[in-house]
Scaffold this active site. Structure first.
Site, short mmCIF file in Angstrom:
data_model
loop_
_atom_site.label_atom_id
_atom_site.label_comp_id
_atom_site.label_asym_id
_atom_site.label_seq_id
_atom_site.Cartn_x
_atom_site.Cartn_y
_atom_site.Cartn_z
CB SER A 89 -8.07 13.62 5.47
OG SER A 89 -7.30 13.64 4.25
CD GLU B 86 -13.82 13.60 0.30
OE1 GLU B 86 -13.11 14.44 0.56
OE2 GLU B 86 -14.63 13.01 1.09
CG HIS C 228 -10.31 16.41 1.52
ND1 HIS C 228 -10.89 15.17 1.60
CD2 HIS C 228 -9.43 16.68 2.32
CE1 HIS C 228 -9.86 14.63 2.62
NE2 HIS C 228 -8.91 15.53 3.05
#
Length: 517
Positions: A186, A306, A415
């Site tokens: 991320s 995600e 995610h």
């Protein structure tokens, strides 16, 4: 600290606490210590909102190191605060340096268990803490004057200082300072690309892994960041240009954190590494295209869905209607709203799941494919002019049976879903409670692939002489390199799923990348 087959050393300072006059300055050398330092005490998370806020402190610039207990270590001086250790001869285990995510505003190196990586490689793992939010990325004209044009770069400069610490001290932990891989997820992945672009980071690492954070992330320019900084200073009650820095440095850290704020996933982030500083002079995607990452193999990828983790930002706790979906798309993506609504039509898929697909494809999947395009192209190395071939390896992770984020979306990984499969305890092969045999096998394979790549630059190639049940002993399916072209019939990534390690094609088509670019 002995933990089964590994030794861990927590809270080792790589820079001085950025407090008082050092707030919003480049990381300064850490003070040396004498005698034996307690390596069992974890350092403080950096100041932030959320679950880690209670234990946070500005005294947070530390690394955690985990190594196999039987790894041979270089003799000589012990690890040094801020650098200056024994250096080593280049022999040793590969070193993986973890850069945590959290949207540039939350997270900590303490969040992960690095022991399975260290034991399974075998490898030396280093987790880095760095400044967050306004404390790590504030830009103001006065800060640019004070720093000689390097405002907004404190977080990235922290990570570079930690990499210098690794280069100086890797051998003391059995690592090879000439075989360093950086990896992050991320915001941590976006920082990895920032390091690939940063001139002062060149030569401090040899491989890079980017998980769910592409080079195309929308980073602020210096002009935008200075405008954000001036608004922030006004909220802090610091409006006198002549005394703004003294005023801000006198503010309690709790006030700084509370007044920072942040944007949603479809909007450019409020706080992120600033482009136009000395540390990050160019947008990472432009620097990579110009050759800043030449000669550095890259492993990168995404989680299949995600966007599911982010839909709760919109109408949290309630049903998201088709009308509300259209409203969000028109407000957030006005330049192509009609095309988006046509590509993600209503039907059997609930509106919240459609929003999740838009977020997945627009923010993560298609920019990551574009990043893979860049990394796979031959580039000239800065300073030498030599053209070197590019190499990128792409993955897509999913666990179809994982429970939904909300009642309105389907099951499957979202995610950060891959992190428990990489960061598990060496004492267990289970990525989570109740893991199936195929999930345990997936976790073991992923640790092997990652450590093979860190050691050799190719996830298919075991390190020479790998022993002890590490990545050299398991036979794994072949991982094709990214082909460098958008051809739906050519294998372009490895599917990482329980019971499925399979080369697949058609990534760009599956994620509507003709729409997103």
């Amino acid at each position: 600290m002995a933990e089964g087959p590994v030794l861990s050393f927590y809270g080792l300072p790589y820079a001085a606490p950025p407090v008082g006059a050092l707030r919003w300055r480049a990381p300064a050398p850490a003070a040396p210590w004498s005698g034996v330092r307690d390596g069992s005490a974890r350092g403080h998370p950096c100041p932030q909102e959320g679950p880690l806020a209670a234990g946070a402190s500005e005294d947070c610039l530390f690394v955690n190191v985990t190594m196999p207990a039987d790894a041979p270590r270089a003799t000589g001086t012990p690890p040094a605060a801020g650098g200056g250790g024994t250096g080593g001869s280049g022999a040793g285990l590969p070193v993986l340096v973890w850069i945590h995510g959290g949207g540039f505003v939350t997270g900590s190196a303490n969040d992960v268990d690095m022991s399975a990586f260290a034991a399974g490689g075998p490898a030396v793992l280093v987790g880095v803490n760095y400044r967050l939010g306004a404390l790590g990325q504030l830009a103001l004209p006065a800060l640019n004057t004070e720093s000689g044009g390097d405002a907004g770069s404190y977080s990235l400069a922290d990570i570079i200082a930690a990499l210098r610490w690794v280069r100086a001290n890797a051998a003391a932990f059995g690592g090879d300072q000439g075989n360093v891989a950086i990896f992050g997820e991320s915001a941590g992945s976006v920082n990895v690309c920032g390091l690939l672009a940063a001139p002062s980071a060149r030569g401090l690492f040899q491989r890079a892994v980017m998980q769910s954070g592409p080079c195309q992330w929308s980073l602020p320019t210096m002009a935008t960041a200075e405008g954000t900084g001036q608004q922030f200073a006004a909220r802090m009650g610091c409006t006198d240009p002549a005394g703004v820095l003294d005023c801000l440095r006198a503010r309690p850290v709790e006030q700084i954190v509370a007044g920072s704020g942040q944007a949603d996933i479809l909007t450019a982030p409020t706080w992120a590494p600033v482009v136009g500083s000395r540390t990050l002079p160019r947008f990472p995607v432009d620097a990579v295209a110009a050759g800043s990452a030449a000669g550095v193999p890259v492993l990168l990828g995404t989680v299949r869905d995600e966007g599911r983790a982010f839909t709760s930002s919109y109408d949290s706790g309630g049903e998201l209607t088709a009308e509300r979906f259209a409203q969000i798309v028109r407000a957030e993506i006005p330049d192509r709203a009609d095309a988006v609504l046509a590509a993600y039509p209503p039907g059997a898929v609930p509106a919240r799941e459609r929003l999740a697909q838009v977020i997945t494809d627009r923010v993560f999947a298609c920019p990551t494919a574009h990043s893979a395009d860049l990394f796979s192209q031959p580039r000239g190395q800065p300073g030498s002019g030599a053209v070197v071939p590019g190499r990128a390896f792409m993955y897509e992770f999913d666990v179809p049976g994982l429970g939904p984020v909300t009642d309105s979306v389907a099951t499957g990984a979202t995610h950060a879903g891959e992190l428990p499969y990489l960061f598990r305890s060496a004492a267990s092969d289970a990525p989570h409670a109740g893991a199936t045999a195929s999930e345990r096998a997936l976790s073991a394979a992923m640790v092997d692939y990652w450590t093979r790549f860190a050691a050799t630059g190719d996830p298919n190639t075991p390190p020479a002489g790998a022993v002890g049940g590490g990545s050299g002993e398991r036979v794994l399916p072949g991982w094709p390199p990214w082909p460098g072209e958008r051809n739906s019939t050519v294998p372009d990534r490895l599917a990482l799923e329980p019971g499925v390690l399979l080369a697949r094609s058609g990534y760009a088509v599956a994620h509507h990348c003709d729409l997103w670019g």
